[in-house]
Design a protein around this motif. Structure first.
Motif, PDB file in Angstrom:
ATOM      1  N   UNK A 234      89.554  -4.838  56.154  1.00  0.00           N
ATOM      2  CA  UNK A 234      90.541  -5.850  55.802  1.00  0.00           C
ATOM      3  C   UNK A 234      91.871  -5.155  55.605  1.00  0.00           C
ATOM      4  N   UNK A 235      92.960  -5.887  55.558  1.00  0.00           N
ATOM      5  CA  UNK A 235      94.277  -5.257  55.418  1.00  0.00           C
ATOM      6  C   UNK A 235      94.344  -4.337  54.200  1.00  0.00           C
ATOM      7  N   UNK A 236      94.724  -3.093  54.430  1.00  0.00           N
ATOM      8  CA  UNK A 236      94.840  -2.141  53.324  1.00  0.00           C
ATOM      9  C   UNK A 236      95.917  -2.598  52.353  1.00  0.00           C
ATOM     10  N   UNK A 237      96.940  -3.261  52.868  1.00  0.00           N
ATOM     11  CA  UNK A 237      97.991  -3.805  51.997  1.00  0.00           C
ATOM     12  C   UNK A 237      97.396  -4.703  50.926  1.00  0.00           C
ATOM     13  N   UNK A 238      96.491  -5.588  51.311  1.00  0.00           N
ATOM     14  CA  UNK A 238      95.883  -6.512  50.355  1.00  0.00           C
ATOM     15  C   UNK A 238      94.933  -5.776  49.408  1.00  0.00           C
ATOM     16  N   UNK A 239      94.220  -4.776  49.923  1.00  0.00           N
ATOM     17  CA  UNK A 239      93.312  -4.005  49.069  1.00  0.00           C
ATOM     18  C   UNK A 239      94.089  -3.268  47.982  1.00  0.00           C
ATOM     19  N   UNK A 240      95.206  -2.659  48.364  1.00  0.00           N
ATOM     20  CA  UNK A 240      96.020  -1.931  47.391  1.00  0.00           C
ATOM     21  C   UNK A 240      96.639  -2.881  46.376  1.00  0.00           C
ATOM     22  N   UNK A 241      97.058  -4.053  46.856  1.00  0.00           N
ATOM     23  CA  UNK A 241      97.660  -5.028  45.946  1.00  0.00           C
ATOM     24  C   UNK A 241      96.624  -5.527  44.935  1.00  0.00           C
ATOM     25  N   UNK A 242      95.402  -5.768  45.418  1.00  0.00           N
ATOM     26  CA  UNK A 242      94.346  -6.217  44.508  1.00  0.00           C
ATOM     27  C   UNK A 242      94.066  -5.166  43.438  1.00  0.00           C
ATOM     28  N   UNK A 243      93.991  -3.906  43.854  1.00  0.00           N
ATOM     29  CA  UNK A 243      93.727  -2.833  42.897  1.00  0.00           C
ATOM     30  C   UNK A 243      94.857  -2.715  41.881  1.00  0.00           C
ATOM     31  N   UNK A 244      96.090  -2.894  42.333  1.00  0.00           N
ATOM     32  CA  UNK A 244      97.236  -2.786  41.423  1.00  0.00           C
ATOM     33  C   UNK A 244      97.216  -3.926  40.416  1.00  0.00           C
ATOM     34  N   UNK A 245      96.847  -5.108  40.854  1.00  0.00           N
ATOM     35  CA  UNK A 245      96.769  -6.245  39.930  1.00  0.00           C
ATOM     36  C   UNK A 245      95.702  -6.038  38.873  1.00  0.00           C
ATOM     37  N   UNK A 246      94.551  -5.458  39.265  1.00  0.00           N
ATOM     38  CA  UNK A 246      93.494  -5.162  38.291  1.00  0.00           C
ATOM     39  C   UNK A 246      93.933  -4.094  37.302  1.00  0.00           C
ATOM     40  N   UNK A 247      94.794  -3.164  37.775  1.00  0.00           N
ATOM     41  CA  UNK A 247      95.141  -2.007  36.953  1.00  0.00           C
ATOM     42  C   UNK A 247      96.236  -2.303  35.931  1.00  0.00           C
ATOM     43  N   UNK A 248      97.042  -3.325  36.147  1.00  0.00           N
ATOM     44  CA  UNK A 248      98.190  -3.578  35.280  1.00  0.00           C
ATOM     45  C   UNK A 248      97.793  -4.345  34.026  1.00  0.00           C
TER      46      UNK A 248
END
Length: 248
Positions: A234-248
């Motif tokens: 899947x788009x790495x952009x979306x994967x990174x965004x999801x991880x950042x949202x979980x981390x904040x």
């Protein structure tokens, strides 16, 4: 144990180790090896190039995302026995020489032993060589910006946080990002599945780790090969965004 080598794109292979993933980039019989796993994974590591028609002697370079023992484990062995160059981001070179060690301490792990999965992971890691002294005698910084002149033409991208000199590798032609521990898809100590940061105790500078995910959001790719966990499609952009949202 036989190496678990799976092709994920043209010339790109994910190798599942005992706990840490590695990547082989192949062009003919020449290969680039990204990360080397724990020292306890060495036999599996040495066997894995044969699965893609190569051999340890044909490894053009070892690229290391970061100098923790579960990624650096056999880098010096390959350098010393086969003359294989070992390359990292310039900020990670002194870490690989073990001028310092930015790796979660046994004491910190024990203080987090009440968390699900931590103690079983710790027992496995200690047996696999987590606390071994593994300096690389002559690590080299990446020679310059842009694609490396190696099989796969990987492009290093600096992603500090997990360690000061952590780097991921972008394969634009294959649509792949090799993310090391900047972005993973699972871990024995994690509470969630899917794209995520590792638990806080593993990061040298936790505050910088989410910011580095923004660098991954700018990489065009639809296959993520993490240092821990299964391949993520899947788009790495979306994967990174999801991880950042979980981390904040």
């Amino acid at each position: 144990m036989t190496a678990d080598v799976r092709q994920v794109a043209d010339g790109t292979y994910l190798v599942h180790g005992s706990d840490t993933d590695r990547v082989i980039l192949a062009e003919g019989d020449a290969v680039t090896l990204v990360d080397t796993g724990y020292p306890g994974d060495r036999r599996q590591l040495l066997d894995s190039p044969a699965a893609v028609g190569s051999s340890p002697a044909a490894v053009a370079a070892v690229l290391v995302t970061h100098a923790h023992n579960d990624h650096l484990g056999s880098a010096e062995y390959l350098r010393a026995t086969c003359g294989t160059p070992v390359q990292l981001h310039e900020d990670e070179v002194p870490h690989a020489r073990r001028e310092f060690l930015h790796q979660v301490s046994v004491g910190t792990v024990l203080r987090n032993g009440w968390r699900p999965g931590v103690l079983p992971w710790a027992v496995h890691s200690l047996r696999a060589g987590y606390t071994a002294h593994l300096p690389v005698a002559a690590p080299e910084p990446f020679p310059g910006a842009g694609p490396l002149d190696l099989p796969g033409r990987p492009v290093p991208v600096h992603t500090p946080g997990h360690t000061r000199g952590h780097a991921v590798f972008h394969l634009p032609g294959a649509g792949v990002v090799i993310s090391g521990d900047a972005l993973v898809s699972g871990h024995p100590t994690a509470r969630i599945t899917g794209p995520q940061l590792l638990p806080d105790m593993f990061h040298h500078e936790r505050a910088r780790a989410p910011a580095s995910l923004e660098s991954l959001e700018g990489l065009e790719a639809d296959v993520l090969l993490p240092g821990h966990g299964p391949v993520h499609r899947g788009p790495v952009e979306l994967a990174a965004r999801r991880a950042r949202e979980h981390a904040l």
